[in-house]
Design a protein around this motif. Structure first.
Motif, PDB file in Angstrom:
ATOM      1  N   VAL A   1      -1.889  -7.960  -6.507  1.00 36.84           N
ATOM      2  CA  VAL A   1      -2.643  -6.779  -6.086  1.00 36.84           C
ATOM      3  C   VAL A   1      -2.364  -6.432  -4.624  1.00 36.84           C
ATOM      4  O   VAL A   1      -2.817  -5.398  -4.132  1.00 36.84           O
ATOM      5  CB  VAL A   1      -4.166  -6.926  -6.312  1.00 36.84           C
TER       6      VAL A   1
ATOM      7  N   TYR B   1      -3.422  -3.607 -13.174  1.00 36.76           N
ATOM      8  CA  TYR B   1      -2.570  -3.668 -11.997  1.00 36.76           C
ATOM      9  C   TYR B   1      -1.129  -3.870 -12.445  1.00 36.76           C
ATOM     10  O   TYR B   1      -0.874  -4.492 -13.480  1.00 36.76           O
ATOM     11  CB  TYR B   1      -2.982  -4.819 -11.076  1.00 36.76           C
TER      12      TYR B   1
ATOM     13  N   SER C   1     -10.139 -11.103  -4.264  1.00 37.79           N
ATOM     14  CA  SER C   1      -9.110 -10.095  -3.988  1.00 37.79           C
ATOM     15  C   SER C   1      -9.300  -8.855  -4.853  1.00 37.79           C
ATOM     16  O   SER C   1      -9.095  -7.725  -4.396  1.00 37.79           O
ATOM     17  CB  SER C   1      -7.725 -10.695  -4.214  1.00 37.79           C
TER      18      SER C   1
ATOM     19  N   ARG D   1     -10.110  -5.129  -3.404  1.00 39.17           N
ATOM     20  CA  ARG D   1      -9.317  -3.940  -3.740  1.00 39.17           C
ATOM     21  C   ARG D   1     -10.177  -2.827  -4.315  1.00 39.17           C
ATOM     22  O   ARG D   1      -9.986  -1.647  -4.005  1.00 39.17           O
ATOM     23  CB  ARG D   1      -8.225  -4.314  -4.751  1.00 39.17           C
ATOM     24  N   GLU D   2     -11.128  -3.191  -5.155  1.00 43.38           N
ATOM     25  CA  GLU D   2     -11.893  -2.181  -5.880  1.00 43.38           C
ATOM     26  C   GLU D   2     -13.108  -1.664  -5.121  1.00 43.38           C
ATOM     27  O   GLU D   2     -13.513  -0.517  -5.319  1.00 43.38           O
ATOM     28  CB  GLU D   2     -12.353  -2.756  -7.227  1.00 43.38           C
TER      29      GLU D   2
ATOM     30  N   ALA E   1      -4.350 -13.072  -3.227  1.00 40.03           N
ATOM     31  CA  ALA E   1      -4.355 -11.763  -3.881  1.00 40.03           C
ATOM     32  C   ALA E   1      -3.261 -11.591  -4.922  1.00 40.03           C
ATOM     33  O   ALA E   1      -3.375 -10.734  -5.797  1.00 40.03           O
ATOM     34  CB  ALA E   1      -4.234 -10.657  -2.825  1.00 40.03           C
TER      35      ALA E   1
ATOM     36  N   ALA F   1       0.811  -1.211   0.000  1.00 42.27           N
ATOM     37  CA  ALA F   1       0.000   0.000   0.000  1.00 42.27           C
ATOM     38  C   ALA F   1       0.845   1.262   0.000  1.00 42.27           C
ATOM     39  O   ALA F   1       0.341   2.354  -0.194  1.00 42.27           O
ATOM     40  CB  ALA F   1      -0.920   0.004   1.216  1.00 42.27           C
TER      41      ALA F   1
ATOM     42  N   HIS G   1      -5.134  -7.760   0.456  1.00 43.15           N
ATOM     43  CA  HIS G   1      -6.408  -8.120  -0.156  1.00 43.15           C
ATOM     44  C   HIS G   1      -6.626  -9.634  -0.188  1.00 43.15           C
ATOM     45  O   HIS G   1      -7.522 -10.115  -0.873  1.00 43.15           O
ATOM     46  CB  HIS G   1      -6.482  -7.545  -1.577  1.00 43.15           C
TER      47      HIS G   1
END
Length: 451
Positions: free
Chosen positions: A189, A429, A155, A159-160, A186, A44, A193
């Motif tokens: 990503v 991604y 995942s 994330r979205e 995940a 992140a 997640h």
């Protein structure tokens, strides 16, 4: 704490997931949610994807995936072949359903009554029939690569689409997902997640979730004191971190984990005692049935993606005995009750419900009264969340060996799910090595099922 354990479950490959994870596989066995989030904070700290413009109001808000780990027999569930030779059609008869002219296995009587609440896809196909690889492929829509762990549908959704405050966005109920090759995880990503895996049995008399009901009667105040003590160690650790940005990201995820552990929303969502006993009976007083009920409560509380995992479908031996005595009655009660309950609460219109497993099973019965792995034909069930229901899409041949109409694959299921959730197909991604990947590898949205 929320523990991400995978339990000890063996498939026909002979390796338990606990054994694999213990030696450092792709999973996160033994880590608490806080540990996992803090360890994955690096993801992140730097941007790793490009989000395309949205496409307006999406019909779906959440997903419940019923995952039959090991691979359910399509012939002995939703694509029976009563006119096939005995060594193909097997021991079970067929029954009519709520859809005129459509028959399914006789051991799914409740689903027969509720089949108008989903659509059966009988032209399914999988390119692979090996455990682990199949889990990674089916749950992501990406064909397996030993060099890349592709993100699972859950995942991507996590994330979205953020969950409600105090709730995790992506949950897996039960331990029956093979993570050895990244199934359900995940990938690039970002590990934050990954799913929160609930290992507790919701059918247990004193069911509780570690971290929701704190162990040993531990109060939130005492938990908070322990947290403050850990914070002191964390601050010392941060002084030796190479990059301050990573430390800040780790702290943010630690805060998120603590919020979930102590959240009243999470405690209430997991409290099955709030449900009427008659409804619980309807779902079935077994692990799968109560997991389906819990999945409904979780999406109601704002969880975006829930995988209900069911094991035991790898029926190389005694296929018919296993299905008749255990697997099909549990599936019949839990799946039908979930569809009816969601519909009656007005949640089916915004909740996609997917039923699938690793692959199909051999049309011809083997010498051990079982069916082996089969990639050539399989069945999906898909409904809710803006997907048209009450239909049968596609067809397999006389012996259920191959589709005779346009095949539907895992990438098509993933593309349709993303489309109904409003996740644009041109979302991209960036993997750690700098390569950009689209959200989907080119699956087609099943426009014929999109209302």
């Amino acid at each position: 704490m929320f523990h991400l354990e995978s339990g000890s479950v063996r498939d026909c490959d002979g390796v338990s997931r606990r054994e694999f994870l213990r030696v450092g596989g792709l999973g996160l066995a033994g880590l608490s949610l806080a540990d996992m989030l803090r360890a994955e904070g690096r993801a992140a700290a730097t941007p790793s994807g490009t989000k395309a413009k949205g496409r307006g109001q999406a019909p779906a808000r959440s997903v419940i995936l019923l995952w039959m780990q090991g691979g359910a027999s399509h012939i002995d569930t939703f694509d029976p072949k009563p006119e096939a030779p005995a060594e193909v059609r097997g021991e079970f008869g067929v029954i009519p359903t709520a859809l005129p002219g459509v028959q399914i296995c006789e051991h799914l009587p409740r689903m027969a009554q509720h089949l108008d609440r989903t659509t059966v896809i009988r032209s399914g196909y999988s390119y692979n029939a090996g455990h682990g690889i199949a889990d990674a492929y089916m749950l992501s829509g990406w064909r397996f690569s030993p060099a890349t762990v592709y993100p699972s549908m859950g995942s991507v959704v996590a994330r979205e689409l953020p969950a409600n405050p105090g709730m995790p966005p992506y949950m897996q109920l039960g331990i029956y997902v093979d993570q050895k090759t990244g199934g359900g995880l995940a990938g690039y990503v970002g590990g934050e997640h990954n799913p929160f895996v609930m290992t507790s049995d919701p059918n247990a008399r004193k069911f509780s979730v570690d971290g929701i009901t704190l162990p040993g009667g531990l109060t939130a105040d005492r938990f908070a004191r322990r947290r403050r003590m850990l914070d002191r160690f964390d601050r010392w650790q941060q002084t030796v971190e190479a990059q301050a940005g990573e430390s800040l990201a780790m702290d943010r995820f630690y805060e998120k984990a603590f919020g979930i552990v102590t959240s009243p929303q999470a405690k209430r969502a997991f409290d099955l005692s709030e449900e009427d006993a008659t409804l619980r009976d309807r779902y079935g007083r077994n692990t799968f049935g109560q997991s389906c009920l819990l999945a409904r409560r979780l999406v109601e509380a704002g969880v975006r993606f829930v995988t209900v995992s069911s094991g035991g479908w790898d029926t190389h031996q005694n296929n018919f005995t296993s299905l008749r005595k255990n697997l099909l009655p549990h599936l019949d009660a839990g799946y039908s009750a979930l569809l009816a309950d969601l519909d009656q609460r007005g949640l089916l219109e915004e909740t996609i419900v997917v039923w699938m497993g690793d692959f199909g099973r051999t049309p011809k019965i083997n010498s051990a009264a079982g069916r082996d792995h089969w990639a050539g034909s399989m069945t999906f069930c898909l409904g809710g969340g803006g997907i048209r229901v009450g239909e049968v899409l596609g067809k397999s041949d006389r012996n259920a060996e191959q589709p005779t109409t346009k095949m539907v694959q895992a990438e098509d299921i993933a593309a349709t799910v993303f489309d109904r959730l409003g996740i644009p197909m041109d979302t991209r991604y960036v993997a750690p090595d700098g390569r950009p990947f689209p959200v989907n590898p080119g699956g087609r949205v099943l426009e014929e099922l999109c209302a």
